[in-house]
Design a protein around this motif. Sequence first.
Motif, short mmCIF file in Angstrom:
data_model
loop_
_atom_site.label_atom_id
_atom_site.label_comp_id
_atom_site.label_asym_id
_atom_site.label_seq_id
_atom_site.Cartn_x
_atom_site.Cartn_y
_atom_site.Cartn_z
N VAL A 1198 0.83 -1.21 0.00
CA VAL A 1198 0.00 0.00 0.00
C VAL A 1198 0.86 1.25 0.00
O VAL A 1198 0.54 2.24 -0.68
CB VAL A 1198 -0.95 -0.03 1.21
N SER A 1199 1.94 1.26 0.73
CA SER A 1199 2.74 2.47 0.83
C SER A 1199 3.44 2.82 -0.48
O SER A 1199 3.50 3.98 -0.87
CB SER A 1199 3.79 2.31 1.94
N GLY A 1200 3.95 1.82 -1.17
CA GLY A 1200 4.67 2.09 -2.41
C GLY A 1200 3.86 1.89 -3.67
O GLY A 1200 4.29 2.31 -4.75
N GLY A 1201 2.73 1.22 -3.56
CA GLY A 1201 1.90 0.97 -4.74
C GLY A 1201 2.51 -0.03 -5.69
O GLY A 1201 2.20 -0.01 -6.88
N LEU A 1202 3.37 -0.91 -5.20
CA LEU A 1202 4.02 -1.90 -6.05
C LEU A 1202 3.47 -3.28 -5.77
O LEU A 1202 3.10 -3.61 -4.64
CB LEU A 1202 5.54 -1.89 -5.82
N CYS A 1203 3.44 -4.10 -6.82
CA CYS A 1203 2.99 -5.48 -6.68
C CYS A 1203 4.12 -6.31 -6.11
O CYS A 1203 5.19 -6.43 -6.73
CB CYS A 1203 2.52 -6.03 -8.02
N GLN A 1204 3.89 -6.88 -4.94
CA GLN A 1204 4.93 -7.67 -4.28
C GLN A 1204 4.88 -9.14 -4.64
O GLN A 1204 5.90 -9.81 -4.73
CB GLN A 1204 4.80 -7.52 -2.75
N HIS A 1205 3.66 -9.67 -4.83
CA HIS A 1205 3.51 -11.09 -5.12
C HIS A 1205 2.43 -11.27 -6.18
O HIS A 1205 1.46 -10.49 -6.25
CB HIS A 1205 3.12 -11.87 -3.86
N LEU A 1206 2.62 -12.30 -6.96
CA LEU A 1206 1.65 -12.66 -8.00
C LEU A 1206 1.28 -14.12 -7.81
O LEU A 1206 2.14 -15.00 -7.80
CB LEU A 1206 2.26 -12.45 -9.38
N ILE A 1207 -0.02 -14.38 -7.63
CA ILE A 1207 -0.51 -15.74 -7.37
C ILE A 1207 -1.37 -16.18 -8.54
O ILE A 1207 -2.28 -15.47 -8.97
CB ILE A 1207 -1.33 -15.79 -6.06
N SER A 1208 -1.09 -17.35 -9.09
CA SER A 1208 -1.86 -17.92 -10.18
C SER A 1208 -2.25 -19.32 -9.78
O SER A 1208 -1.45 -20.24 -9.90
CB SER A 1208 -1.01 -17.97 -11.43
N HIS A 1209 -3.47 -19.50 -9.31
CA HIS A 1209 -3.87 -20.81 -8.80
C HIS A 1209 -5.27 -21.19 -9.24
O HIS A 1209 -5.49 -22.27 -9.78
CB HIS A 1209 -3.79 -20.81 -7.27
N HIS A 1210 -6.24 -20.31 -9.04
CA HIS A 1210 -7.63 -20.62 -9.34
C HIS A 1210 -7.84 -20.65 -10.85
O HIS A 1210 -7.38 -19.76 -11.57
CB HIS A 1210 -8.56 -19.58 -8.72
N SER A 1211 -8.55 -21.66 -11.30
CA SER A 1211 -8.89 -21.74 -12.72
C SER A 1211 -10.21 -21.07 -13.04
O SER A 1211 -10.56 -20.92 -14.20
CB SER A 1211 -8.95 -23.21 -13.16
N THR A 1212 -10.96 -20.68 -12.02
CA THR A 1212 -12.20 -19.95 -12.22
C THR A 1212 -12.15 -18.66 -11.40
O THR A 1212 -11.23 -18.46 -10.60
CB THR A 1212 -13.42 -20.78 -11.80
N THR A 1213 -13.13 -17.81 -11.60
CA THR A 1213 -13.12 -16.48 -11.00
C THR A 1213 -13.04 -16.56 -9.47
O THR A 1213 -13.70 -17.39 -8.85
CB THR A 1213 -14.39 -15.73 -11.40
N VAL A 1214 -12.24 -15.68 -8.90
CA VAL A 1214 -12.13 -15.57 -7.44
C VAL A 1214 -13.24 -14.66 -6.96
O VAL A 1214 -13.33 -13.50 -7.35
CB VAL A 1214 -10.75 -15.02 -7.03
N LEU A 1215 -14.10 -15.19 -6.08
CA LEU A 1215 -15.25 -14.44 -5.59
C LEU A 1215 -14.91 -13.60 -4.36
O LEU A 1215 -15.50 -12.53 -4.17
CB LEU A 1215 -16.41 -15.39 -5.24
#
Length: 1761
Positions: A1198-1215
Amino acid sequence: MARHPFLNVFRHFRVDEWKRSAKQGDVAVVTDKTLKGAVYRIRGSVPAVNYIQLPKNSTQSLGLTGRYLYVLFRPLPSKHFVIHLDVSTEDNQVIRVSFSNLFKEFKSTATRLQFPFVLEARTPQRDLVGLVPHGARWTCLQLDLQDILLVYLNRRYGHLKSVRLCASLLVRNLYTSDLCFEPAISGAPGAKLPVTPMPREMAFPVPKGESWHDRYVHVRFPSDSLKVPSKPIEKSCSPPEAVLLGPGPQPLPCPVASSKPVRFSVSPVVQIRSPTASGQAPLAPKPFPEISLSQERSEASNTDGPGFHSLEPWAQVKASDIHTAAAGTHVLTHESTEVPVALEDAGSCKRFLPDPVLRLKGVIGFGGHSTRQALWTPDGTAVVYPCHAVIVVLLVDTGEQRFFLGHTDKVSALALDGSSSLLASAQARTPSVMRLWDFQTGRCLCLFQSPVHVVCSLSFSDSGALLCGVGKDRHGRTMVVAWGTGQVGRGGEVVVLAKAHTDFDVQAFRVTFFDETRMASCGQGSVRLWRLRGGALRSCPVDLGEHHVLQFTDLAFKQAQDGCPEPSAAMLFVCSRSGHILEIDCQCMVVRHARCLLPTQTLGGPHRQKQTFSTGPGIAISSLSVSPAVCAVGSADGYLRLWPLDFSSVLLEAEHEGPVSSVCVSPDGLRVLSATSSGHLGFLDTPSRVYHMLARSHTAPVLALATEQRRGQLATQVGLAGAAPGGREAGVWHTAPVPQLYDFTSSEEAPCTVTFHPTRPTFFCGFSSGAVRSFSLEAAEVLVEHTCHQGTITGLTATPDGRLLFSSCSQGSLAQYNCADPHWHVLRVAADMVWPDAPPSPSTLAVSRDGRLLAFVGPSRHTVTVMGSASLDELLRVDIGTLDLASSRLDSAVAVCFGPAALGHLLVSTSSHRVVVLDAASGRIIRELPGVHPEPCSSLMLSEDARFLLMAAGRAVKVWDYTTQASPGPQVYIGHSEPVQAVTFSPDQQQVLSAGDAIFLWDILATTERAGPVSAQAAYSPGLGTGQLEDAASRASELPQQQVPKPSQAAPPQLGICARPPEGGDGTSDTKNSGASRTTCPASYKAFTPARASRGPHSAKGTSLPPASGEWLRLKAVVGYSGNGRANMVWRPDTGFFAYTCGRLVVVEDLHSGAQQHWPGHPAEISTLALSHSAQVLASASGRSSMTAHCQIRVWDVSGGLCQHLISHHSTTVLALAFSPDDRLLVTLGDHDGRTLTLWGTATYDLVSSTRLPEPVHGVAFNPWDAGELTCVGQGTVTFWLLQQRGADISLQVHREQVPETVGAGELTSLCYGAPPLLYCGTSSGQVCVWDTRAGRCFLSWEADDGGPQPGILRTGGGCGPSCSRLVSGGSTGRLRLWAVGAVSELRCKGSGARSSSVLMEHELVLDGAVVSASFDDSVDMGVVGTRVGTLWFISWAEGTSTRLISGHRSKVNEVVFSPGESHCATCSEDGSVRVWALASMELVIQFQVLNQSCLCLAWSPQCCGRPEQQRLAAGYGDGSLRIFSVSRTAMELKMHPHPVALTAVTFSTDGQTVLSGDRDGLVAVSHSRTGMTFRVLSDHQGAPISTICVTRKECEDLGVEGTDLWLAASGDQRVSVWASDWLRNCCELVDWLSFPMPATTEGHLPPSLAAFCPWDGALLMYVGPGVDKEVIIYDLSQKQVVEKIPLPFFAMSLSLSPGTRLLAIGFAECMLRLVDCATGTAQDFAGHNNAVHLCRFTPSARLLFTAACNEILVWEISGR
């Protein structure tokens, strides 16, 4: 081979010279430090434009036959690479084999294999499939090409044809060899070692003292563990399920029940060693409910337990007759790989009861591919025959039918074994698919592909152990194949025993009854005897002597009298087209007798004489069948004849209506089955000498169908009409199993449509000649004929009382007849009423159930007209073209249908694959079924009880539950091999009939009980009248304001005719999600509704991403909020952090200053957000895009506005996302299809656990008082999860509780925790129930929303004191309510006796749409709430106010214009609003709202028209009206109606006194802006919609015309007209007329045709549009020629030219924006939009650029120019 054990491919083809090879893109020779030598470097992110290819041309071939291919390469870090190999098989079939880390899964077709290349780091942070990790090493990829083809395609390897190395890799060399080298061992190949060492030339250098495996990677594919035979596999065996190379984990030997991440792959796996890699073994799973969870990271967990699937294409198909159900859509069929059935995603909604709702009862028809396939069962009680794609077994005594369903195309051949155990069938489509069935049970035992492309004949041996088939291969040569089928019924597979090609023609083929290894065939000029021996088929010819020129058509063996085999006396009978029958001795292979059937006739005699055999030209014999006593012969003259075996005289004969194509004597010899080429099937009973008709079929597709319930009869009569060059008949049938009643045939004209008279024994038929005739069912004759039409009859229908009949023709005329008169005189004929090009269809004309209304498509394809049936007065005209203006191609109506009279619904099927439900009285949209089928529905019908909606959808019949607003999707029934032309219900509503290639009769299995009569009030409440639509203008400064009628239980306001409804919100119709009514509770709550899918960015050549430091554009502001998500807004009052989503962007906004930050990166629309309790981390989740296999979750600092981690796991929409109270865990919830609940550790965001839930879940939350407890709510259950830490593992204790009946029907859709131990849950029925989490019981519930919709959010305070005594609820009605729940804790002790009277509502606010997100402070005094219409509200309960914070358009933004001083801008939208914004702050200043109209175009008056305070806006609407608004007075000054149809473009003249407007019919109107008078209309573009009108001051003097203004108009037919005008003198002259070429194909929606004058050169104009090439065309008006073309990567959707700089902005449908510097020719591309960029506009100063995609607006700042 000993001297040359390998081939250096690069050296052999001299790659360095690039003469025999090709390079494209960024390819260079560099020096690699590791290998200490030159290597080839291929860079670039697009594989299609960066590659090395060998050989240079695709027409050439490498011709390398080595079994092994060695690729020495190193992938570049954080990139994707692709390796393509074109491999040729022994039969010259080219197979494309591809390896890439871009692929997410293994894919296989007949000509393509795709393997995901897994580069796996031995650290838990690495994904299994994806970008190349840092530290990737040089790799020796060893490919066994022979085994790859054998394992995955069962093909023989021939040679390597070509190689293409693409994108982001370093390549040292390629080598081929027949030896399997060990790369870690280097030396001479001839050394005596247990393995073959790698030759020194191929080996990687290894420094002294180091290990080869520490520096390099060896990948062998397939691995050594895959033991494959040396020849192709003849049976359908499955190859190994997983191939894991190197030291990777091996697949489990059997399925296990575990929630652990389990890895499965069919791809090479490369492990990159890490010093932190551990070798810990995974923990064993524990029994449910305690689930042991390992912390091992996986790309995707197997949520159903490990599943094993065959990779061999034909082994994937199970052999059972099943009813497939998936995601709410049902397909009644066998599983088949022949035609994949796309199952539509409908969520987890309420399903049909029963399932399936239809069952096939009967089929009327015979044949399809041919009429030669009909045979007796061995017991002689039933007949087996094909009816197109269905195999029918008909019991001849009872008429009962049973069916073999599974083929997706016409059945070309049948065979039944001697014991009635096995039935074999072949499909006509190439390549031919064959099925083996258990004849007794109807179950498919085996499905396999035949090497014969089209099988024309099948024959079983008597025992069923051998099956022979004959047909043509892909080269047109005749092939005979023998299969072994003896083990099929005992769990075995079909095996190919032998195959043989022959140059002789084969028309018939039979296996002998006395020896299963012997066969016989006949054809043109040949009779051959075959034998199967030693795995080979061999044949020898029979000496035919003088008969060798005959064309033989059929053969049959004579059987012994006692049934015992007598091979020594076996006789073969063969017939020919010349009338000859030869009797052949199979033992001696000679012709014993030859006879010819002659057509004798006694001259002058009244009767024919019996036929005799002699010599001379005879009658063509098409088929024969032999029993021990007689021989049955079918001939082309239409006769079936029975002869004794000595052929002395004919015994019996039966005349048919057409040539006899097949005959078959029953096993007892008493019945003779015969079929004709005209589609008739029957049998002759020889003892009684009576012929019985079994089936009659149309010889062409059935075009129309009608039903009628006759008084005094139980059976229903069905009228059918078939029309085609070969079929000109109409028939009348009983639906009971009895023969056809009537057959009416016309030799000169074809019937097109048919309908019954409702009360008389009469039916009407329309013909291609324009005639309409009535036929008597009693006298079987024509009663009356009318010829008032000049074209083909396209529609025919009668009123229910039988008083009136209507017909339409292809010339557009409509005729009305008086059926009360016996001569049914013509009452009226109206010309140009019905769409003239409409095809004949039962749904062309529709009469309401009460007979008062008549509806049809016309006078154009874009309109539906409703008339009074008696007077033919026009009551309503609905413009379907205005219902969907998202594309340049207007929508058109295809079919119409009325619902029950009580509902007053009119259903319209459109060309955009929708079914729109209209109010038949007002034309307003009631609901919509989007995407009902990839093709338009040609016929639809609604049942009388309004429960079921039938659709003819291609080759399928779809059944929708019409009463369910949140429809679960249709049930799909296939069986037709051609498009279904008509569907209808039987009059008693107990059956469904579908007609196409044949007529199918389906039983409706649903109960016939009804709750009561259908009521319009019960289904939909009435809306506002048309006269109540008024214009409204309001100031944004008076916020909060009500822009639309207040949400209530009433239906949305009615639309005016030709109006497009506003999208989204309550009181309006949402065209994207209007499958469910706004006031009806859905069976399943859908939390996230993605916007219309669009193509991803940068998916073609030529994209140009800007450098990080040299971007020309910087995103400044975002206008809009994605209201179609859920919990996609967060606000923290203590820190002031405020974030929300808009498409693919996370927008962080300062509520005090209005400044925005934008966090891009998601590839698809963001569905939900979650803020950590420390407010330091934000998690965002997006749906799955077309370019990715998994959804993406991003974790932001939040402080820097940078993406720290990227998660690719769900094959369908995350609710949903949620952080635990201590922020140590993050829970992610998949949607109703995925049903996955996943836990992540926030330290490194490793996967902690992943569990598949047994039912759909709509919400999840952690207990704020206990970090080890979380709760899920869903379909009727509350699931409590208790997390327990055990060392490095975490286990879950699961406890489920059912929702008590006292809460009522519905689903739990939302939850929040209160004071311990309370849990509040909202239901879809409007209830709030309270749970005691300690006791696991529900003790209290109350009705939180009397409107009945589901609460979308529940919120309580964050403390344990008074803050927990207040609860906020919000639902789809827009009501936000504050409840006092302080007494609930005390009620917990009373248990089920607690009453809700202690819960009091303190405040209520009504917002502008369904509540989808909310954030409140700890005291619940104030908060921010988001609604589905795209508005964010600030709520203050203390003041009782709601203030609008963010307000974007709820529908597509159609135009952006700017004030001359650039202080303000204005936008218009399809929601009917015109909004004026302050350009500096992008705050809404003024809004002009026109209810129930779409504002399609907008213009701001120029500065010279008057003082700035007198500036005006001109807005064009969907009803053809043009309104002038005063900006200073915030009022409408003038309303004019210059067009009869929707406006598409509007602009002012340069002096502001004249308004030019264009409509979708191509007319341009010129009007006075002060008086509203239209004084000129230009029709030069008539017929194509005007896409743009551009006006500029005339500066170029060498054009040869006079005038002050220069303006152009562009239309959708790629034409641009340029005009010079002086409107004060009423002068307008054509300067130039430009016509641009049409594209090569016009399929799909064409991009718009756009043109604009060049602001820096008045003689130039620029044009973009559909054409041969994707380009910008620059045209010089003075030179009259094209002077420049700028290539584009895609077709342009929008265009804007900068007036201050030479910049050109172009928007694409691929969600991409391109900025072109016309001075330098350079370009930069920008992403950020979630949809097609259909609008881009520069401000007059060229400092800002506005772009729009759907309803989101992005404001870009132009920098560095």
